[in-house]
Design a protein around this motif. Structure first.
Motif: not given
Length: 232
Positions: A27-30, A142-155
């Motif tokens: 949806q929305n090009g994600a 964070l569902g439904g927030l269009e200004n957020v991305d999740i990345v799984q990684c070590s900081i």
């Protein structure tokens, strides 16, 4: 993940550019699935809209797994007022600070801080988390927030381009849990660009100690001075 995220991502090993292969759009090009391929040939999958930059044996580490279980169980969704009063007001002056900024939330846990910054008007929040909470409570919060991305990684090995974050990199109550505070701080500082800021903390100790209070007020003066300087 939003296509906009691609401009920030890089191979966490050598910093090389990533190419998106075989993307599947939702949806929305994600981008909900695909593979990120570096020039050196390393592949990083995108699953359920989340780029994955962590080996399975690392994610399954006992300490990381315990934190994921903690976030999934406790969530911390009730702590917004405490966060706004003690963390935000004392550090940034108020939640208005986040408006229109690109923000990296390093070690996002349950994702609630990410959500609150996004709701405060951040332009884009990139939420970094190593544990399996990315597939549980974070996805829910964070569902439904269009200004957020999740990345799984070590900081301490961040897949974000050097100097690309000109807003805020924040690491709240997490850095002391990494193998090396110094290495993680240097890695987070690496991605801060011109005009940006890095804010991190360790758990507070001796807050009534006069030496601690002096250091705190000196930090406030130093932060105001650095914020007025150009590092370009």
């Amino acid at each position: 993940m939003r296509p906009e995220l691609l401009q920030y991502l890089c191979d966490p090993v050598d910093g090389s550019e990533l190419q998106l292969c075989e993307p599947v759009s939702g949806q929305n090009g994600a981008i909900v699935a695909g593979t990120l391929v570096s020039r050196s040939g390393r592949n990083y999958p995108i699953r359920d809209g989340i780029p994955r930059f962590s080996a399975l044996d690392t994610v399954a580490d006992r300490g990381v797994d315990a934190f994921g279980a903690q976030w999934n169980y406790f969530n911390f969704d009730h702590a917004r007022l405490n966060w706004a009063e003690h963390t935000v007001r004392n550090t940034f002056g108020g939640i208005e600070y986040f408006r229109d900024k690109t923000i990296v939330d390093a070690g996002a846990g349950s994702g609630m801080q990410t959500r609150w910054m996004a709701e405060a008007g951040a332009r884009h929040v990139i939420s970094l988390e190593l544990s399996h909470s990315v597939d549980g409570v974070m996805t829910s919060n964070l569902g439904g927030l269009e200004n957020v991305d999740i990345v799984q990684c070590s900081i301490d090995q961040v897949p974000i381009r050097t100097g690309s974050i000109r807003g805020l990199v924040i690491c709240h109550n997490v850095i002391q849990h990494t193998p090396s505070v110094e290495r993680t701080a240097a890695e987070l500082w690496r991605i801060v660009g011109s005009g940006g800021e890095l804010a991190f903390n360790c758990y507070g100790k001796l807050e009534s100690n006069p030496v601690w209070l002096l250091r705190f007020h000196l930090y406030q003066l130093l932060r105001r001075f650095l914020a007025s300087r150009s590092f370009s």
